[in-house]
Motif scaffolding. Structure first.
Motif, short mmCIF file in Angstrom:
data_model
loop_
_atom_site.label_atom_id
_atom_site.label_comp_id
_atom_site.label_asym_id
_atom_site.label_seq_id
_atom_site.Cartn_x
_atom_site.Cartn_y
_atom_site.Cartn_z
N LEU A 218 15.89 6.00 7.56
CA LEU A 218 14.70 5.83 8.32
C LEU A 218 13.50 6.80 8.17
N LEU A 219 13.91 8.03 8.12
CA LEU A 219 13.22 9.19 7.65
C LEU A 219 12.74 9.16 6.22
N THR A 220 13.39 8.80 5.57
CA THR A 220 13.10 8.81 4.02
C THR A 220 11.90 7.61 4.01
N LEU A 221 12.12 6.62 4.73
CA LEU A 221 11.09 5.37 4.72
C LEU A 221 9.58 6.09 5.40
N GLN A 222 9.74 6.86 6.33
CA GLN A 222 8.63 7.49 6.98
C GLN A 222 7.94 8.23 5.77
N VAL A 223 8.64 9.04 5.28
CA VAL A 223 8.02 10.17 4.16
C VAL A 223 7.48 9.47 3.24
N VAL A 224 8.13 8.15 2.62
CA VAL A 224 7.48 7.60 1.46
C VAL A 224 6.29 6.88 1.90
N ARG A 225 6.22 6.23 3.05
CA ARG A 225 5.09 5.75 3.92
C ARG A 225 3.88 6.67 3.63
N ALA A 226 4.30 8.05 4.12
CA ALA A 226 3.30 9.10 4.06
C ALA A 226 2.73 9.39 2.89
N LEU A 227 3.54 9.58 1.91
CA LEU A 227 3.33 10.20 0.65
C LEU A 227 2.58 9.24 -0.12
N ALA A 228 3.28 7.99 -0.24
CA ALA A 228 2.59 6.88 -1.16
C ALA A 228 2.49 5.49 -0.40
N PRO A 229 1.60 5.35 0.42
CA PRO A 229 1.21 4.39 1.44
C PRO A 229 0.99 3.12 0.60
N GLN A 230 0.69 3.24 -0.75
CA GLN A 230 0.50 1.83 -1.46
C GLN A 230 1.82 1.39 -2.10
N ALA A 231 2.77 2.02 -2.12
CA ALA A 231 4.14 1.87 -2.63
C ALA A 231 4.67 0.55 -1.88
N VAL A 232 5.14 -0.26 -2.60
CA VAL A 232 6.04 -1.41 -1.89
C VAL A 232 7.38 -0.78 -1.63
N THR A 247 11.51 -2.39 10.04
CA THR A 247 10.33 -3.17 9.86
C THR A 247 9.09 -2.50 10.53
N ARG A 248 9.44 -1.94 11.75
CA ARG A 248 8.13 -1.40 12.51
C ARG A 248 7.73 -0.09 11.85
N LEU A 249 8.71 0.48 11.04
CA LEU A 249 8.37 1.63 10.26
C LEU A 249 7.27 1.59 8.95
N GLY A 250 7.41 0.14 8.88
CA GLY A 250 6.38 -0.07 7.58
C GLY A 250 7.32 -0.76 6.18
N ALA A 251 8.68 -1.05 6.47
CA ALA A 251 9.19 -1.68 5.30
C ALA A 251 8.68 -3.00 4.88
N SER A 252 8.41 -3.26 3.74
CA SER A 252 7.89 -4.40 3.12
C SER A 252 8.65 -5.53 3.08
N HIS A 253 10.01 -5.14 2.87
CA HIS A 253 10.98 -6.27 3.04
C HIS A 253 12.57 -5.52 3.21
N ILE A 254 13.25 -6.47 3.57
CA ILE A 254 14.77 -6.00 3.83
C ILE A 254 15.82 -6.78 2.99
N ILE A 255 16.84 -5.93 2.40
CA ILE A 255 17.67 -6.59 1.47
C ILE A 255 18.98 -6.51 2.54
N TYR A 256 19.66 -7.63 2.51
CA TYR A 256 21.01 -7.63 3.16
C TYR A 256 22.15 -7.70 2.18
N PRO A 257 23.27 -7.33 2.54
CA PRO A 257 24.33 -6.90 1.75
C PRO A 257 24.78 -8.16 0.96
N GLN A 258 24.95 -9.23 1.78
CA GLN A 258 25.26 -10.57 0.83
C GLN A 258 24.25 -11.13 0.05
#
Length: 504
Positions: A218-232, A247-258
């Motif tokens: 989740l911290l990696t998600l925050q860093v990516v959103r801060a450095l590259a806000p236009q990335a998917v 989701t609340r931290l800005g993930a564009s989509h979620i991948i589930y294991p199955q």
């Protein structure tokens, strides 16, 4: 003084590892590697050392792995037979300095930054890594000399001054540190995530996947959103509450294991190819993948979900032998990078020279670009360590992300005259980050991923603290609700879950 130690004697480790599969109380028994005792205070071991009174300390995934003796001795041979102190995520106050200390003074708020290295042992000449400022990669960490006493899971720690990062002073409030204690205790894991992302920063419009939604994920998600806000940015999450938080931290989509391969191909617009006997591979896929889990399966998946010429970054370290098919590294020219803790960064990129990852992360937090304190969900006194560690281990039930020890909660009767010299500045609960919501993909967790475990022990009878949780569970995605129901319906069984950020 309350102090925690870890003794990885092979006999202790083997017995604890075997019994812990059926009885979680083994992790806190008299023969377990972890021991928490009330010991006398010790003098400074050398004139360039300092004494720090701890205020907050975090529980990391690597701490939990060592407590459970979840290590392969063929990989972690250097740890065998060692006794050391757990708790590398810690903020405290300097209360004593040696005569030769030059960079710190009594009253400074500090964060533990480095393990022992050439400069702390006085090794001359320093190794190549230390000469370049990469103290986390020191080649002579076990030189003879004064040894660190205590760490984050102790009321005090005695360390060399060069192991600490002093928090800068706030320009608005002279005399006060730039960060709150809640932000400071999260500075080390934030630096871990920042260092990993800066190993291969995503470009605008690139497709990024983060495997794992624990603290580091989740911290990696925050860093990516801060450095590259236009990335998917997508996140592979395991538990319902992790889906909510990502989701609340800005993930564009979620991948589930199955059915994850089909979902990756669908989301990235790639082609899924699978032979009758071979493992499937995605032709196309993500530009960059950060794997914060580090199991054989997640690494193999990451290599097969990355486009030709793309990059996979392994965040942290694994204490287990890995069995991998590295075919995509040569057949698709996928770049495979490692990232261990933190170090020195070229930041800002346009300026020459390197800076400490801690200094860069501190600026990001102070500017409001990162909010790591939002991931703190539970607090405990160190004397309630059994309950704290159980909460961190059973996060599917407790919804724990970051569990911390708060020394202000320590019962006064058990503290031998080491109360804080000044009141800690507490931060008001942060407002949620207003970032785009993700669209969760379809699918369900496989049965083996469910958390089937029971509480084998309770908190000590002397416990005086009921932990509070800061989860925000309003309006979760519908798929998250399904996952939560699945977790609640899972049958009880022995503890078998690994931390999502198990290498930290």
């Amino acid at each position: 003084m309350w102090m925690s130690t870890l003794d990885l004697d092979p006999k202790r480790a083997i017995v604890t590892s075997l019994l812990g599969r059926f009885w979680r109380g083994a992790y806190f028994s008299s023969f377990a590697p972890l021991q928490v005792r009330n010991l006398p205070r010790r003098p400074l071991p050398a004139p360039d050392w300092v004494r720090v009174r701890n205020r907050l300390a975090g529980i990391s995934g690597s701490d939990l792995a060592l407590i459970a003796a979840d290590v392969d001795p063929r990989v972690a041979a250097a740890l065998a037979g060692q006794q050391f102190y757990p708790g590398h995520e810690v903020v405290g106050e300097v209360i004593e300095v040696g005569d030769a200390v030059q960079t710190l003074q009594v009253g400074n708020t500090v964060v533990l930054q480095y393990a022992p290295h050439c400069l702390t042992s006085g090794a001359q000449p320093p190794c190549r890594a230390c000469a370049a400022g990469d103290y986390n990669l020191c080649e002579r960490a076990y030189q003879p000399g004064p040894a660190q006493i205590g760490s984050g899971w102790s009321e005090e720690m005695l360390v060399h001054e060069r192991q600490l990062f002093p928090l800068p002073e706030s320009p608005e409030k002279p005399g006060e540190p730039l960060l709150s204690d809640e932000q400071a205790v999260m500075l080390e894991p934030t630096a871990v995530a920042l260092h990993a992302v800066l190993r291969c920063p995503p470009q605008p419009e690139e497709r990024v996947l983060i495997i794992g939604a624990g603290t580091i994920g989740l911290l990696t998600l925050q860093v990516v959103r801060a450095l590259a806000p236009q990335a998917v940015v997508g996140v592979m999450a395991r538990h319902a509450f992790q889906v909510e938080r990502a989701t609340r931290l800005g993930a564009s989509h979620i991948i589930y294991p199955q059915d994850r391969y089909r979902e990756v191909a669908r989301i990235t617009g790639a082609e899924l190819v699978s032979g009758p006997l071979g493992q499937p591979i995605v032709l196309g896929g993500y530009d960059v993948i950060y794997d914060t889990v580090g199991h054989s399966q997640t690494i193999q998946d990451a290599l097969r979900w990355t486009r030709a010429g793309g990059t996979v970054v392994l965040v942290g370290r694994s204490l287990h032998r890995l069995h991998l098919d590295l075919t995509p590294v040569w057949s698709r020219e996928v770049n495979l990078l490692g990232s261990l803790t933190h170090g020195q960064e070229y930041w800002p990129p346009e300026q020459p020279g390197r800076r400490s990852t801690f200094a860069v992360a501190c600026e990001f937090i102070a500017q409001g670009l990162l909010a790591p304190e939002q991931l703190i969900t539970h607090r405990f006194a160190l004397t309630d360590y059994r309950h704290a560690l159980s909460t961190a281990m059973r996060r599917a039930q407790t919804r724990a992300i970051k569990v911390i020890f708060d020394y202000a909660l320590q019962p006064a009767l058990v503290v031998p005259n080491v109360r804080a010299s000044r009141m800690r500045r507490r931060q008001a609960p942060p407002a949620p980050l207003h970032l785009p919501r993700a669209t969760a993909t379809t699918g369900s967790l496989p049965p083996q991923e469910s958390d089937n475990e029971t509480e084998a022990f309770g908190p000590p009878a002397v416990s005086r603290h009921t932990p509070s949780s800061s989860h925000d569970v309003t309006n979760p995605p519908s798929r998250a609700l399904e996952l939560e129901r699945e977790e609640q319906e899972s049958a009880p069984g022995p503890f078998s879950e690994r931390a999502d950020d198990a290498r930290f």
